[in-house]
Motif scaffolding. Structure first.
Motif, PDB file in Angstrom:
ATOM      1  N   MET A   1     -46.941  15.872   6.363  1.00 16.67           N
ATOM      2  CA  MET A   1     -45.881  16.688   6.914  1.00 16.67           C
ATOM      3  C   MET A   1     -44.833  16.919   5.837  1.00 16.67           C
ATOM      4  O   MET A   1     -44.373  15.992   5.187  1.00 16.67           O
ATOM      5  CB  MET A   1     -45.278  15.982   8.120  1.00 16.67           C
ATOM      6  N   SER A   2     -44.445  18.150   5.647  1.00 16.65           N
ATOM      7  CA  SER A   2     -43.440  18.451   4.636  1.00 16.65           C
ATOM      8  C   SER A   2     -42.042  18.209   5.187  1.00 16.65           C
ATOM      9  O   SER A   2     -41.819  18.226   6.400  1.00 16.65           O
ATOM     10  CB  SER A   2     -43.585  19.899   4.177  1.00 16.65           C
ATOM     11  N   ASN A   3     -41.096  17.965   4.290  1.00 14.00           N
ATOM     12  CA  ASN A   3     -39.714  17.782   4.707  1.00 14.00           C
ATOM     13  C   ASN A   3     -39.147  19.106   5.179  1.00 14.00           C
ATOM     14  O   ASN A   3     -39.353  20.137   4.574  1.00 14.00           O
ATOM     15  CB  ASN A   3     -38.873  17.242   3.545  1.00 14.00           C
ATOM     16  N   VAL A   4     -38.434  19.049   6.254  1.00 14.26           N
ATOM     17  CA  VAL A   4     -37.787  20.210   6.832  1.00 14.26           C
ATOM     18  C   VAL A   4     -36.285  19.992   6.688  1.00 14.26           C
ATOM     19  O   VAL A   4     -35.826  18.865   6.605  1.00 14.26           O
ATOM     20  CB  VAL A   4     -38.165  20.330   8.325  1.00 14.26           C
ATOM     21  N   GLY A   5     -35.516  21.058   6.676  1.00 13.11           N
ATOM     22  CA  GLY A   5     -34.069  20.918   6.603  1.00 13.11           C
ATOM     23  C   GLY A   5     -33.518  20.184   7.819  1.00 13.11           C
ATOM     24  O   GLY A   5     -34.239  19.927   8.788  1.00 13.11           O
ATOM     25  N   VAL A  10     -33.814  19.404  20.946  1.00 14.96           N
ATOM     26  CA  VAL A  10     -33.526  19.082  22.342  1.00 14.96           C
ATOM     27  C   VAL A  10     -34.617  19.695  23.211  1.00 14.96           C
ATOM     28  O   VAL A  10     -34.919  20.881  23.079  1.00 14.96           O
ATOM     29  CB  VAL A  10     -32.152  19.642  22.778  1.00 14.96           C
ATOM     30  N   THR A  11     -35.219  18.890  24.078  1.00 16.57           N
ATOM     31  CA  THR A  11     -36.216  19.406  25.011  1.00 16.57           C
ATOM     32  C   THR A  11     -35.898  18.925  26.421  1.00 16.57           C
ATOM     33  O   THR A  11     -35.410  17.811  26.608  1.00 16.57           O
ATOM     34  CB  THR A  11     -37.651  18.974  24.662  1.00 16.57           C
ATOM     35  N   TYR A  27     -31.749  14.933  13.519  1.00 16.82           N
ATOM     36  CA  TYR A  27     -32.249  14.813  12.151  1.00 16.82           C
ATOM     37  C   TYR A  27     -31.295  15.577  11.244  1.00 16.82           C
ATOM     38  O   TYR A  27     -31.676  16.559  10.616  1.00 16.82           O
ATOM     39  CB  TYR A  27     -33.670  15.379  12.022  1.00 16.82           C
ATOM     40  N   THR A  28     -30.051  15.160  11.233  1.00 13.92           N
ATOM     41  CA  THR A  28     -29.019  15.902  10.520  1.00 13.92           C
ATOM     42  C   THR A  28     -27.964  14.971   9.937  1.00 13.92           C
ATOM     43  O   THR A  28     -27.614  13.977  10.572  1.00 13.92           O
ATOM     44  CB  THR A  28     -28.343  16.931  11.451  1.00 13.92           C
ATOM     45  N   PRO A  29     -27.463  15.287   8.753  1.00 14.05           N
ATOM     46  CA  PRO A  29     -26.363  14.499   8.204  1.00 14.05           C
ATOM     47  C   PRO A  29     -25.041  14.870   8.863  1.00 14.05           C
ATOM     48  O   PRO A  29     -24.023  14.232   8.615  1.00 14.05           O
ATOM     49  CB  PRO A  29     -26.365  14.879   6.718  1.00 14.05           C
ATOM     50  N   HIS A  51     -23.641  19.766  16.093  1.00 16.61           N
ATOM     51  CA  HIS A  51     -23.207  21.085  16.546  1.00 16.61           C
ATOM     52  C   HIS A  51     -24.043  21.545  17.742  1.00 16.61           C
ATOM     53  O   HIS A  51     -23.560  22.241  18.626  1.00 16.61           O
ATOM     54  CB  HIS A  51     -23.320  22.092  15.390  1.00 16.61           C
ATOM     55  N   GLU A  52     -25.305  21.115  17.803  1.00 21.79           N
ATOM     56  CA  GLU A  52     -26.232  21.595  18.823  1.00 21.79           C
ATOM     57  C   GLU A  52     -26.271  20.754  20.097  1.00 21.79           C
ATOM     58  O   GLU A  52     -26.675  21.262  21.134  1.00 21.79           O
ATOM     59  CB  GLU A  52     -27.662  21.654  18.255  1.00 21.79           C
ATOM     60  N   ALA A  53     -25.909  19.482  20.021  1.00 18.13           N
ATOM     61  CA  ALA A  53     -26.067  18.617  21.191  1.00 18.13           C
ATOM     62  C   ALA A  53     -25.085  17.451  21.160  1.00 18.13           C
ATOM     63  O   ALA A  53     -24.680  17.003  20.091  1.00 18.13           O
ATOM     64  CB  ALA A  53     -27.494  18.075  21.243  1.00 18.13           C
TER      65      ALA A  53
END
Length: 106
Positions: A1-5, A10-11, A27-29, A51-53
């Motif tokens: 699996m490659s690194n994603v930003g 949320v599900t 998965y965010t700094p 910012h999202e949740a």
């Protein structure tokens, strides 16, 4: 699996005759973690937010602190300490690997 930003995932799953299931993965700094005490109805809270949740954790039924609430708070503390130790160990290992890879004499 490659690194994603960085991202927040949320599900919400809703099925007939089952309780809804909500999953939040950060998965965010840009994650903020805070805790405090609500003054209007004295009870502690723990918050994880991007910012999202936002995820808020507080006492059972938003009421008085119970023995179960104390047990959950201890589990959170233990899990956070283990997460910190794992992050520190991996960061140290990665730093050592990076130094070795960048040192032509190694």
């Amino acid at each position: 699996m490659s690194n994603v930003g960085p991202y927040t995932y949320v599900t919400l799953t809703m099925r007939p005759d089952d309780a809804p299931h909500l999953a939040v993965s950060f998965y965010t700094p840009k994650l903020r973690v805070s805790s405090g005490m609500l003054l209007s109805n004295p009870r502690p809270f723990l918050e994880f937010a991007s910012h999202e949740a936002h995820v808020h954790i507080s006492t059972t039924g938003a009421g008085p602190v119970t023995d179960v609430d104390l047990a959950i708070a201890r589990e959170i503390f233990t899990a956070a300490a283990r997460y910190l130790a794992d992050c520190e160990r991996l960061h140290t290992d990665q730093s050592a690997t990076d130094k070795t890879a960048n040192d032509p004499a190694a």
